[in-house]
Design an enzyme around this catalytic site. Structure first.
Site, PDB file in Angstrom:
ATOM      1  N   LYS A  29       0.884  -1.161   0.000  1.00 45.34           N
ATOM      2  CA  LYS A  29       0.000   0.000   0.000  1.00 45.34           C
ATOM      3  C   LYS A  29       0.923   1.212   0.000  1.00 45.34           C
ATOM      4  O   LYS A  29       1.546   1.539   1.016  1.00 45.34           O
ATOM      5  CB  LYS A  29      -0.904  -0.005   1.232  1.00 45.34           C
ATOM      6  CG  LYS A  29      -1.849   1.161   1.286  1.00 45.34           C
ATOM      7  CD  LYS A  29      -3.005   0.867   2.203  1.00 45.34           C
ATOM      8  CE  LYS A  29      -3.816   2.078   2.624  1.00 45.34           C
ATOM      9  NZ  LYS A  29      -3.875   3.220   1.764  1.00 45.34           N
TER      10      LYS A  29
ATOM     11  N   LYS B 148      -6.122  -8.338  -2.407  1.00 49.08           N
ATOM     12  CA  LYS B 148      -7.250  -8.312  -3.355  1.00 49.08           C
ATOM     13  C   LYS B 148      -7.604  -9.723  -3.785  1.00 49.08           C
ATOM     14  O   LYS B 148      -6.728 -10.584  -3.862  1.00 49.08           O
ATOM     15  CB  LYS B 148      -6.862  -7.510  -4.617  1.00 49.08           C
ATOM     16  CG  LYS B 148      -6.560  -6.051  -4.347  1.00 49.08           C
ATOM     17  CD  LYS B 148      -5.983  -5.326  -5.554  1.00 49.08           C
ATOM     18  CE  LYS B 148      -5.652  -3.880  -5.153  1.00 49.08           C
ATOM     19  NZ  LYS B 148      -4.821  -3.183  -6.124  1.00 49.08           N
TER      20      LYS B 148
HETATM   21  S1  IVH Z   1      -6.461  -0.478  -4.730  1.00 46.81           S
HETATM   22  C1  IVH Z   1     -10.754   0.032  -5.935  1.00 46.81           C
HETATM   23  N1  IVH Z   1      -3.908  -0.832  -4.302  1.00 46.81           N
HETATM   24  O1  IVH Z   1      -4.842   3.471  -0.800  1.00 46.81           O
HETATM   25  C2  IVH Z   1      -9.433  -0.224  -5.322  1.00 46.81           C
HETATM   26  N2  IVH Z   1      -4.891   1.161  -3.500  1.00 46.81           N
HETATM   27  O2  IVH Z   1      -6.657   3.800   1.444  1.00 46.81           O
HETATM   28  C3  IVH Z   1      -8.674   0.995  -5.143  1.00 46.81           C
HETATM   29  N3  IVH Z   1      -3.317   2.686  -2.415  1.00 46.81           N
HETATM   30  O3  IVH Z   1      -7.369   5.103  -2.550  1.00 46.81           O
HETATM   31  C4  IVH Z   1      -7.447   0.929  -4.423  1.00 46.81           C
HETATM   32  N4  IVH Z   1      -1.527   1.442  -2.688  1.00 46.81           N
HETATM   33  O4  IVH Z   1      -4.916   5.613  -3.190  1.00 46.81           O
HETATM   34  C5  IVH Z   1      -4.959  -0.023  -4.126  1.00 46.81           C
HETATM   35  N5  IVH Z   1      -1.653  -1.261  -4.019  1.00 46.81           N
HETATM   36  C6  IVH Z   1      -2.697  -0.456  -3.868  1.00 46.81           C
HETATM   37  C7  IVH Z   1      -2.575   0.780  -3.222  1.00 46.81           C
HETATM   38  C8  IVH Z   1      -3.708   1.557  -3.055  1.00 46.81           C
HETATM   39  C9  IVH Z   1      -1.996   2.590  -2.224  1.00 46.81           C
HETATM   40  C10 IVH Z   1      -4.118   3.811  -1.965  1.00 46.81           C
HETATM   41  C11 IVH Z   1      -5.167   4.276  -2.964  1.00 46.81           C
HETATM   42  C12 IVH Z   1      -6.476   4.117  -2.238  1.00 46.81           C
HETATM   43  C13 IVH Z   1      -6.041   4.191  -0.819  1.00 46.81           C
HETATM   44  C14 IVH Z   1      -7.063   3.598   0.122  1.00 46.81           C
END
Ligand code: IVH
Length: 703
Positions: free
Chosen positions: A125, A298
């Protein structure tokens, strides 16, 4: 140093609901303000505090569903919108904070999908800001921030130099790439140099640096930014059946992805595997070269994702496992100046205790004086403290808008705080001009002290004359002294010189535990030094130990292990010379020297359990024939672990003459007690190999 007080521990999994509706609404408004500022690149509270607030809001909504506000961060994606309408909403993620939370999410997902989820992905993340990048015919045409999730700001111009987000893809396709713009640790350092060169204040930390830079217009300079993709819209069907395949497709087009980052992406087939990978990524957190605030898990198959669907703010098929915040804010109480063994002079921040990355931090490095001036960190400031992985906590910056008016710039020392001598300021890292000699007095006195090598006749005055005559600079030099040389010193007759040489010579017989203690390795005290000596058995094994080997010693974590390894590297020349002079470098009785004795079930020592684990023993009051250190050493020779304080975990308290509160506490807690004389008998019986007598003595107290 301040006493280690308990810092506010943020545990969002056990959040306390708000008592009244008004308090709840006030909380929602606060969260909204913080989130809006956050998405604008301004940090008003640290992540952990924000997460705790959101958790309280969620806990309140669980208790009082009717109170729920439409503005609640549990329902909406916070942030301010812009001119660009997103092709599909840019959602947020639900958070979990521990293994139970993660397993709970997987169980709910399983239920929603209606069958076993065959694959999961685990990826970093990235702690930056979300953007959507549209490509038409392979050309980058638009980059927008997430904004409020529905509409965002156009930042196409600013995004032109972002590494990993190419202007042209390797194929002329239409696709929208979504991911995180962020600043690597190295770029953060470089960016701050550029900022300072332009007369602007430093960025407080990488996230706000990235957010501020992406949204900055008309800056007279560029600072480096990076991008990692984690999602896409418009991926051709043949690459779209799984998340991992879609990410691989993006990588093939020349876009940097989370899978290609140093953190990588792992596909797991069970939640157990996911948990293992989350833990593994957490352990590498400090080595990735960029900030991650958690792990995103995921469901890999698009079919599973579609079956799981979305809540109003987040997909049900994905979850963020948040790490303990690695950056927190706290108050800088004082700046202390430390002088190291080699004369290195460093500023150290003393902080209002704060929990960072799962531990309570009370001090942090300020690197060097040049850096301190550059950062313009002042006593009284609210500062950002970062502890990535197990590295030493550092101050990344101050919140300038919260600076008290009375806060003054720090005045670096004009002379060495230890010896008042001149400082060599020619390098970034300042040193006392006397180098090792600056700390020699302290090091020699410590070496000769009663609890260390116990060299009688080597007190303050003699050490001072030895130093003044230039005869010694470190403990190894002591072994090269002869009677004739010593007798030439002021106030030293031939007889006392001969005695001193004899005492120095006798110290060569002290066991390794004493030698290790005497070296004064940072972060090891007497009792830990004894444990270390017993664990490794020889100085050669100690010197060959890697940080991972050190962590096997009871009481040593990875932070301490790193410091010890560095200290030993620095001390290597002295250790080598001590060895050459014939100082004992083994610990008699160490299980490491007789590996068979360490096998569980064989040769259990009197103060060990059957499985070989040590009993915790406190020696208090005076035991006939033993100094305090000798008493503790004896406990360890008998296989126990000596401790200084009595608690419910104590197995035995040895109560000698004049014992005070510790004996009372032992009685209060009903901890078994052995009288001082009995303990002396026990040690004697053990030394003489009288097993029966040993058992008899112990049977009277231990069940
Ligand atoms: S997936 C619909 N994958 O974390 C799925 N988000 O706290 C959308 N983020 O808004 C997000 N690394 O800005 C995803 N590997 C990652 C991520 C990630 C950082 C951020 C993203 C999201 C936020 C949520």
């Amino acid at each position: 140093m301040p006493a280690i007080a308990t810092a506010p521990v943020v545990d969002p999994t056990h959040a306390q609901p708000f008592y009244t509706h008004d308090e709840y609404l006030d909380g929602v408004e606060r969260a909204l303000r913080c989130a809006t500022a956050y998405h604008a690149g301004d940090v008003t509270v640290d992540d952990a505090t924000y997460d705790a607030l959101v958790a309280r809001i969620a806990a309140t909504e669980d208790h009082h569903p009717a109170w729920q506000s439409t503005a609640s961060p549990t329902r909406t994606v916070a942030g301010t919108g812009g001119d660009v309408e997103h092709s599909a909403p840019m959602l947020s993620l639900d958070n979990v904070f521990d293994e139970d939370g993660l397993r709970g999410w997987a169980a709910r997902l399983h239920k929603a999908v209606g069958q076993r989820v065959a694959q999961y992905t685990v990826e970093p993340k990235v702690d930056g800001l979300a953007v959507a990048a549209r490509y038409r015919g392979g050309r980058l045409v638009l980059v927008a921030t997430r904004g409020d999730g529905r509409t965002g700001e156009d930042v196409t111009a600013q995004a032109r130099l972002v590494a990993g987000l190419p202007q042209r893809l390797s194929a002329p396709v239409d696709v929208e790439v979504r991911g995180e713009v962020f600043m690597t640790d190295a770029d953060f350092a470089a960016a701050n140099e550029i900022r300072v060169a332009h007369g602007e204040p430093r960025f407080a930390h990488p996230r706000s640096a990235a957010a501020g830079t992406v949204r900055a217009i008309d800056r007279g300079y560029d600072v480096p930014l990076s991008f990692l993709a984690y999602a896409a819209i418009g991926v051709p069907d043949e690459h779209a059946s799984t998340h991992s395949a879609a990410i691989e497709y993006l990588a093939g087009l020349g876009v940097a992805t989370t899978a290609q980052s140093s953190a990588g992406m792992v596909v797991g087939t069970s939640i157990d595997e996911v948990v293992d990978n989350v833990v593994a990524l957490g352990a590498r957190r400090g080595e990735l070269g960029f900030a991650v605030d958690g792990v995103v898990v995921k469901a890999n198959f698009t079919a599973d994702q579609e079956a799981a669907g979305y809540s109003s703010r987040a997909p049900r098929w994905s979850v963020a496992y948040k790490f303990p915040a690695d950056t927190r804010t706290t108050t800088l109480l004082r700046i202390e100046v430390q002088v190291g063994r080699t004369g290195l002079i460093t500023p150290v921040a003393v902080l209002e205790p704060v929990q960072v990355g799962g531990v309570i931090v009370t001090t942090a490095t300020l690197h060097n004086f040049a850096d301190l001036v550059l950062r313009d960190v002042r006593v009284g400031d609210t500062v950002f403290v970062r502890r990535a992985g197990e590295v030493i906590p550092e101050i990344t910056g101050a919140k300038l808008d919260e600076r008290p008016e009375t806060a003054l710039p720090f005045e670096p020392p004009a002379v060495c705080p230890r010896c008042q001598g001149e400082i060599d300021q020619s390098q970034k890292r300042w040193r006392c001009l006397r180098g090792r000699a600056c700390g020699a007095r302290e090091a020699l006195l410590y070496y000769a002290g009663r609890d260390a090598m116990d060299i009688e006749g080597l007190g303050d005055k003699v050490v001072d004359s030895l130093l003044a005559a230039g005869l010694v600079t470190d403990p190894a030099d002591l072994y090269g002294l002869d009677v004739a040389t010593l007798a030439r010193l002021d106030r030293m007759g031939t007889l006392s010189a001969a005695n001193l040489v004899a005492n120095i010579e006798a110290s060569k017989l002290k066991p390794l535990s004493r030698v290790f203690t005497a070296l004064g390795v940072r972060m090891t005290g007497r009792s830990l030094s004894r444990r270390i000596a017993r664990h490794f058995g020889t100085m050669a094994a100690i010197q060959a130990a890697t940080a991972a080997d050190w962590e096997l010693v009871d009481g040593i974590g990875s932070g301490r292990a790193q410091v010890i390894v560095a200290e030993l590297a620095e001390l290597a020349p002295v250790i080598d010379r001590l060895t050459a002079y014939g100082v004992t470098m083994v610990e008699p009785g160490s299980p490491a020297l007789e590996p068979d004795a360490a096998e569980p079930g064989t040769a259990v020592l009197p103060l060990q359990r059957r499985d070989g684990s040590p009993l915790t023993v406190v020696v208090t009051g005076s035991v006939p024939g033993f100094s305090r250190t000798e008493g503790n050493e004896a406990v360890e020779v008998l296989g126990g672990r000596s401790s200084g304080s009595v608690s419910a975990k104590t197995d035995l308290v040895v109560v000698g003459e004049g014992a005070g509160s510790k004996a009372d506490r032992a009685a209060q807690l009903r901890v078994p007690v052995l009288a001082g004389e009995q303990f002396a008998q026990l040690v004697a019986a053990h030394r003489a190999g009288k097993q029966k007598q040993v058992r008899q003595i112990l049977r009277t107290v231990l069940r």
